[in-house]
Motif scaffolding. Structure first.
Motif, mmCIF file in Angstrom:
data_model
loop_
_atom_site.group_PDB
_atom_site.id
_atom_site.type_symbol
_atom_site.label_atom_id
_atom_site.label_comp_id
_atom_site.label_asym_id
_atom_site.label_seq_id
_atom_site.Cartn_x
_atom_site.Cartn_y
_atom_site.Cartn_z
ATOM 1 N N ILE A 127 0.840 -1.202 0.000
ATOM 2 C CA ILE A 127 0.000 0.000 0.000
ATOM 3 C C ILE A 127 0.875 1.253 0.000
ATOM 4 O O ILE A 127 0.651 2.182 -0.769
ATOM 5 C CB ILE A 127 -0.968 -0.045 1.196
ATOM 6 C CG1 ILE A 127 -2.025 -1.112 0.913
ATOM 7 C CG2 ILE A 127 -1.647 1.311 1.408
ATOM 8 C CD1 ILE A 127 -2.788 -1.590 2.135
ATOM 9 N N LEU A 128 1.880 1.152 0.859
ATOM 10 C CA LEU A 128 2.774 2.327 0.957
ATOM 11 C C LEU A 128 3.396 2.629 -0.398
ATOM 12 O O LEU A 128 3.375 3.768 -0.869
ATOM 13 C CB LEU A 128 3.894 2.058 1.976
ATOM 14 C CG LEU A 128 3.561 2.475 3.396
ATOM 15 C CD1 LEU A 128 4.629 2.004 4.344
ATOM 16 C CD2 LEU A 128 3.448 4.003 3.485
ATOM 17 N N THR A 129 3.873 1.614 -0.967
ATOM 18 C CA THR A 129 4.530 1.789 -2.278
ATOM 19 C C THR A 129 3.561 2.358 -3.294
ATOM 20 O O THR A 129 3.884 3.279 -4.038
ATOM 21 C CB THR A 129 5.055 0.436 -2.791
ATOM 22 O OG1 THR A 129 5.503 -0.335 -1.718
ATOM 23 C CG2 THR A 129 6.111 0.621 -3.851
ATOM 24 N N THR A 130 2.330 1.813 -3.269
ATOM 25 C CA THR A 130 1.318 2.284 -4.212
ATOM 26 C C THR A 130 1.069 3.751 -4.019
ATOM 27 O O THR A 130 0.997 4.532 -4.973
ATOM 28 C CB THR A 130 0.018 1.482 -4.028
ATOM 29 O OG1 THR A 130 0.351 0.110 -4.067
ATOM 30 C CG2 THR A 130 -0.982 1.826 -5.113
ATOM 31 N N LEU A 131 0.931 4.063 -2.715
ATOM 32 C CA LEU A 131 0.672 5.479 -2.410
ATOM 33 C C LEU A 131 1.807 6.366 -2.947
ATOM 34 O O LEU A 131 1.567 7.360 -3.623
ATOM 35 C CB LEU A 131 0.515 5.665 -0.902
ATOM 36 C CG LEU A 131 -0.879 5.307 -0.356
ATOM 37 C CD1 LEU A 131 -0.879 5.330 1.147
ATOM 38 C CD2 LEU A 131 -1.932 6.253 -0.915
ATOM 39 N N ILE A 132 3.007 5.923 -2.608
ATOM 40 C CA ILE A 132 4.170 6.726 -3.066
ATOM 41 C C ILE A 132 4.150 6.840 -4.588
ATOM 42 O O ILE A 132 4.302 7.914 -5.157
ATOM 43 C CB ILE A 132 5.491 6.104 -2.581
ATOM 44 C CG1 ILE A 132 5.601 6.215 -1.069
ATOM 45 C CG2 ILE A 132 6.719 6.767 -3.234
ATOM 46 C CD1 ILE A 132 6.611 5.306 -0.419
ATOM 47 N N LEU A 167 1.655 6.624 -6.533
ATOM 48 C CA LEU A 167 0.596 7.527 -6.996
ATOM 49 C C LEU A 167 1.016 8.988 -6.862
ATOM 50 O O LEU A 167 0.775 9.805 -7.750
ATOM 51 C CB LEU A 167 -0.699 7.262 -6.235
ATOM 52 C CG LEU A 167 -1.451 5.990 -6.687
ATOM 53 C CD1 LEU A 167 -2.608 5.678 -5.751
ATOM 54 C CD2 LEU A 167 -1.949 6.156 -8.115
ATOM 55 N N VAL A 168 1.626 9.256 -5.662
ATOM 56 C CA VAL A 168 2.078 10.648 -5.443
ATOM 57 C C VAL A 168 3.067 11.038 -6.563
ATOM 58 O O VAL A 168 2.924 12.079 -7.206
ATOM 59 C CB VAL A 168 2.735 10.776 -4.046
ATOM 60 C CG1 VAL A 168 3.396 12.132 -3.902
ATOM 61 C CG2 VAL A 168 1.682 10.596 -2.969
#
Ligand code: ADP
Length: 956
Positions: free
Chosen positions: A194-199, A201-202
């Motif tokens: 999730i963290l990676t995805t978020l990053i 996306l950012v």
């Protein structure tokens, strides 16, 4: 584009997830669990289970072996099967030890226990087997089984059971652990994912925003670029240059339409092709070579090249430059070139014209200079450098006045200076000694486009030849004038000479008067002709220092002179102030006068001669070649008794003689010999005869052609009479003299011999003188008689074949003693054994004896030499001595009767002076000749020449 971007990001996110999962799953703890589970826990449990199974099977098999024996089942004997099972049992124990990692430290003890028990079972089974082999019975074997096998087997089976239980426990514990770990991993994965995805996306949204901006910008930039490219394309396509781009291998990447058109292709067709496809091999190689060099050096090159296209020579100007990428690596080559053929042609034409001009300039034989406004040479042609013997560099940059006229300022009459002043061409003849050659100079100004004078061309023609010709012409004209004057003078003299009845004196005076106008300065010329004692002068005659004379000579003898004087001083030329031609003229005049005088003399002489002939006492007659009389003189008419010459002229001469035949014979001999002398008997008009001596000869003209016969006749009637008387007297006298002389000689000899008694010394001396003189007298009489006889022809010479050599030898022998007595050497040189002639041996012997006796007599010391030889048709006998010799005068008279030299030595020697006369007469009667050469004090040489017999025969 953005869609693609987001898709990209999605993929990135998925990738990150995968990485995440992998990372978590591959973390150490999870792996360890799996390893243990997979590699150790599960197998060790299996091993133990298998061991229990095998144990049970072993027991069963052992029992079966005991009971059934060693039977074969499934290809193996019971025993083999047992051994296999025992082996596996041992292997399980060993395998258990390997599971130490699962079992922990007690595994070792368990393994040892397993091994011990297995060992025991194996040993027991070995014993049982052994017993069975020894034939033990089943009971015994079963007992053994119970005693030994069972106590080991049971604990082992128990232990295996325990171990299986233990392994099961461990397995479940591991499974639990795996389960736990698995959960943790999923959590971690989720969190990290999730963290990676978020990053992601950012980042994506950030990138998106940035990208949007960037794209827009880039789009704009691209548009600009496109526009630019379009413009660039248009430019590239439309510029006249041809452009191409090649890659590193010199393969075309692109080119502009212009270039493509040249290659006769569409521009896109060039891609992938190379120069070999468009150009001849050699040219293509060169182009590629250039490309390579430029790419290697990295430097732009500017090339001008020539090639042949469609048979036409063309030129291109190429600019080749290496193409580099951003890193500065050379990726290809860009070529820009344009056809410069037209320009080159124009250049070539200009060059050619310049060459032509240059050649023309240098081929002009005249001296051509191009000068600037300051009269400095800018250009000089070959004609100029050669004529001035200078190098172009000696002249260029220098002014004409310093180089040519050797001055420091322009020459006053300089045509170039004049041309600069009025802009017109000026021509001038220049004969400056500083230049050395006369020149005809033409100077013309050179204008620029605006009509301003910028310099001048100076053409000078070497007029040395012309000058020379002019000079020569002038001289020739002058000379011609002089010639005319001379001719006038000579013609005048001829005219004078030809004038009838003119006296020599008048000719001479006239000649003197004709002289002055023919000299260069007639007004100051006077002349004088001197002949013997007479002088003939011009009226203005005066003797001065400026004199020219020429001798008048007649037959080599000076008889006078012609003199010319200048009354005043004139410049010196060839001969003082006189010209060479005047020398020849004066000589010509003198010669002409000489000839005139000579002719006059000759004429006078002729008259005298004519007169002499006419009045000669000798009868003289001329006859033509046929023998008809053409002239007779007075004496002829008188002698023959005619009155008028008309009576005889035209008549044949034969008619005037007693014997016709004799005359014809004489004429024949005359025709043969050209002259004839002899005695004939002539017949007078009245028929009476008389003795004459005739001397006839053929008269020839200067060319040697016979023109007439001339005869001179002397009436010898009287002489004949006297000769007869003389001869008679000589005979008588000599006879009369000889008779008493003989008795005188005889009696004197008797007295001297003492036949008449004693005579005293004085008497003897006197008598000897008488004897000597009487002998001389006798000799003299003999000689006189001889000569008289020979000359009168009364002596008859013998006509015998004689070998002259024999006569010479005999004479020499006779005189040998005489020579020796006098201490002289008598030498003979006989060159031929025979010299046969026709003649009288005694008379000839007398001749040689006389010559030898003279030679010995008149030689005080030295030698006498006789030389006999053949000389063509003649016999030659030479008597030579080293004696007194003779003077010229003596030589002339040596054959004259009674001649004796005045020399005292000769006088002391006896001699009559008749010997040589007799010799000469004798030799001449033999048709021979006697010659003498002599030098006073040196010696004499007498030569007798007689015709050889052979010759006489031939000559008839
Ligand atoms: P002669 O009886 O005197 O010898 P010739 O007639 O023989 O008479 O000679 C005449 C003269 O010529 C001589 O007296 C002499 O003077 C000269 N003469 C002749 N022969 C010779 C000679 N060999 N050398 C010099 N003189 C000569």
């Amino acid at each position: 584009m953005r869609g693609k971007l987001w898709l990209g990001f999605l993929m990135v996110i998925v990738l990150l997830w995968v990485i995440c999962i992998y990372a978590v799953l591959s973390s150490m703890s999870v792996r360890e669990v799996f390893v243990k589970l997979g590699h150790y826990v599960v197998p060790s449990a299996i091993t133990m289970i298998e061991m229990r199974t095998e144990l049970n099977e072993l027991r069963e098999e052992t029992l079966a072996y005991i009971l059934r024996g060693n039977v074969v089942s499934e290809g193996k004997t019971s025993r083999e099967r047992l051994e296999e099972l025992y082996g596996e049992l041992r292997g399980f124990a060993e395998e258990h030890l390997e599971h130490e990692i699962v079992v922990g430290p007690k595994a070792r003890a368990e393994a040892e226990k397993l091994a011990t028990l297995s060992q025991k079972i194996i040993l027991t089974s070995a014993e049982i087997t052994k017993l069975k082999d020894q034939g033990a019975g089943v009971d015994e074997l079963l007992e053994k089984m119970d005693q030994d096998f069972r106590p080991a087997f049971v604990p082992l089976r128990g232990l295996v059971g325990e171990l299986i239980a233990e392994h099961r426990e461990k397995l479940s514990a591991a499974e639990t652990l795996v389960h736990d770990k698995h959960d943790t991993s999923i959590r971690i994965i989720l969190i990290v994912g999730i963290l990676t995805t978020l990053i992601a996306l950012v980042v994506a949204s950030f990138v998106d925003r940035f990208f949007v901006r960037y794209i827009t910008k880039r789009k704009r930039a691209e548009e600009v670029l496109r526009e630019r490219e379009a413009r660039y394309r248009t430019l590239v396509e439309n510029i006249p240059q041809k452009i191409f781009l090649k890659d590193r291998d010199s393969t075309y990447i692109s080119c502009n339409e212009n270039y493509a058109r040249d290659l006769k292709i569409e521009s896109h067709e060039i891609v992938g092709k190379d120069d070999y496809e468009f150009y001849p091999k050699q040219l293509a190689e060169k182009y590629r070579g250039d490309d390579k060099r430029i790419m290697e050096s990295g430097r732009t090159e500017d090339l001008e090249e020539q090639y042949i296209q469609d048979g036409e020579k063309r030129w291109v100007h190429t600019l080749k430059t290496p193409v580099k990428d951003e890193d500065g690596n050379i990726t290809g080559i860009l070529g820009i070139f344009r056809d410069i053929t037209e320009r080159k042609k124009a250049e070539e034409e200009i060059k050619q014209r310049a060459d032509e001009w240059q050649r023309t300039f240098h081929s002009i034989a005249d001296l051509v200079f191009i000068q600037d406004k300051d009269l400095r040479f800018i250009r000089v042609n070959k004609g100029a450098t050669e004529a001035l013997k200078a190098k172009p560099e000696d002249l260029i940059g220098k002014t004409c006045y310093e180089v040519l006229h050797k001055r420091d300022k322009p020459w006053s009459n300089c045509p170039m200076a004049k041309a600069f002043k009025d802009g017109k061409t000026h021509t001038e003849e220049i004969d400056d000694p500083n230049i050395g050659i006369p020149l005809l100079v033409s100077a013309s100004p050179i204008f620029d486009e605006k009509g301003k004078i910028i310099g001048g061309v100076h053409v000078a023609k070497d007029i040395t030849e012309r000058k020379k010709i002019e000079e020569a012409l002038k001289k020739q004209t002058h000379d011609l004038g002089e010639r005319v004057k001379e001719l006038h003078c000579l013609y005048g003299i001829s005219e004078l000479v030809e004038s009838k009845g003119i006296f020599l004196e008048e000719i001479l005076q006239g000649t003197a008067d004709l002289i002055p106008p023919s000299w260069e300065y007639p007004e100051v010329t006077c002349a004088r002709i001197i002949l013997d004692a007479q002088t003939f002068k011009t009226k203005n005659f005066k003797e001065t220092a400026w004199k020219q004379t020429s001798d008048i000579t007649v037959r080599g003898k000076k008889i006078g002179s012609v003199e010319v004087f200048y009354l005043e001083e004139k410049p010196n030329t060839d001969e003082g102030p006189f010209l060479k031609d005047e020398r020849s003229l004066i000589d010509d005049i003198a010669q002409q006068l000489g000839r005139v005088i000579d002719r006059r003399d000759a004429e006078r002489e002729l008259i005298i001669k004519e007169e002499a002939i006419a009045s000669s006492v000798n009868a003289i007659a001329l006859a033509d070649l046929e023998g008809n009389l053409t002239y007779v003189n007075r004496s002829f008419l008188d002698m023959w008794g005619y009155v008028n010459d008309r009576e005889v002229l035209g008549k044949p001469i034969a008619g005037f003689w007693e014997k016709r035949e004799k005359v014809l014979e004489t004429l024949k001999a005359l025709a043969r010999e050209k002259n004839w002398m002899g005695e004939l008997v002539a017949r007078r008009k009245n028929g009476s005869t008389f003795d004459v001596q005739l001397l006839a000869n053929i008269v020839e003209n200067e060319a040697g052609k016979a023109i007439c016969i001339m005869a001179s006749v002397v009436d010898i009637t009287e002489r004949k009479k006297i000769e007869q008387m003389k001869s008679d007297f000589v005979s008588l006298a000599s006879h009369e003299l000889r008779t008493p002389l003989t008795s005188i000689v005889g009696y004197v000899d008797l007295i001297l011999d003492g036949d008449t008694g004693e005579i005293n010394k004085e008497q003897r001396e006197f008598l000897e003188i008488i004897s000597r003189n009487t002998q001389r007298f006798e000799a003299l009489i003999n000689d006189v008689l001889d000569i008289e006889k020979i000359e009168s022809g009364r002596i008859q010479l013998k006509q015998e074949k004689v070998n002259l050599i024999e006569i010479v030898e005999t004479s020499a022998y006779t005189f040998k003693i005489m020579a020796e007595t006098k201490g002289l050497k008598l030498e003979k040189e006989i060159k031929t054994p025979e010299l046969e002639i026709l003649g009288d041996p005694d008379r000839l012997s007398q001749v040689f004896s006389n010559l030898l006796s003279n030679a010995i007599k008149y030689t005080k010391e030295g030698e006498v030499k006789v030389l006999a030889q053949n000389k063509g048709r003649f016999a030659s006998v030479i008597v030579e001595d080293t004696g007194l010799g003779m003077t010229r005068d003596e030589l002339r008279s040596v054959f004259t009767r009674f001649f004796r030299s005045e020399d005292s030595y000769v006088r002391e020697t006896t001699g009559t002076g008749l010997g040589l006369s007799i010799a000469k007469a004798t030799i001449e009667r033999h048709n021979g000749e006697i010659k003498v050469e002599s030098k006073l004090g040196v010696g004499s040489k007498f030569e007798v020449i007689l015709p050889l017999l052979e010759e006489q025969k031939k000559g008839g």
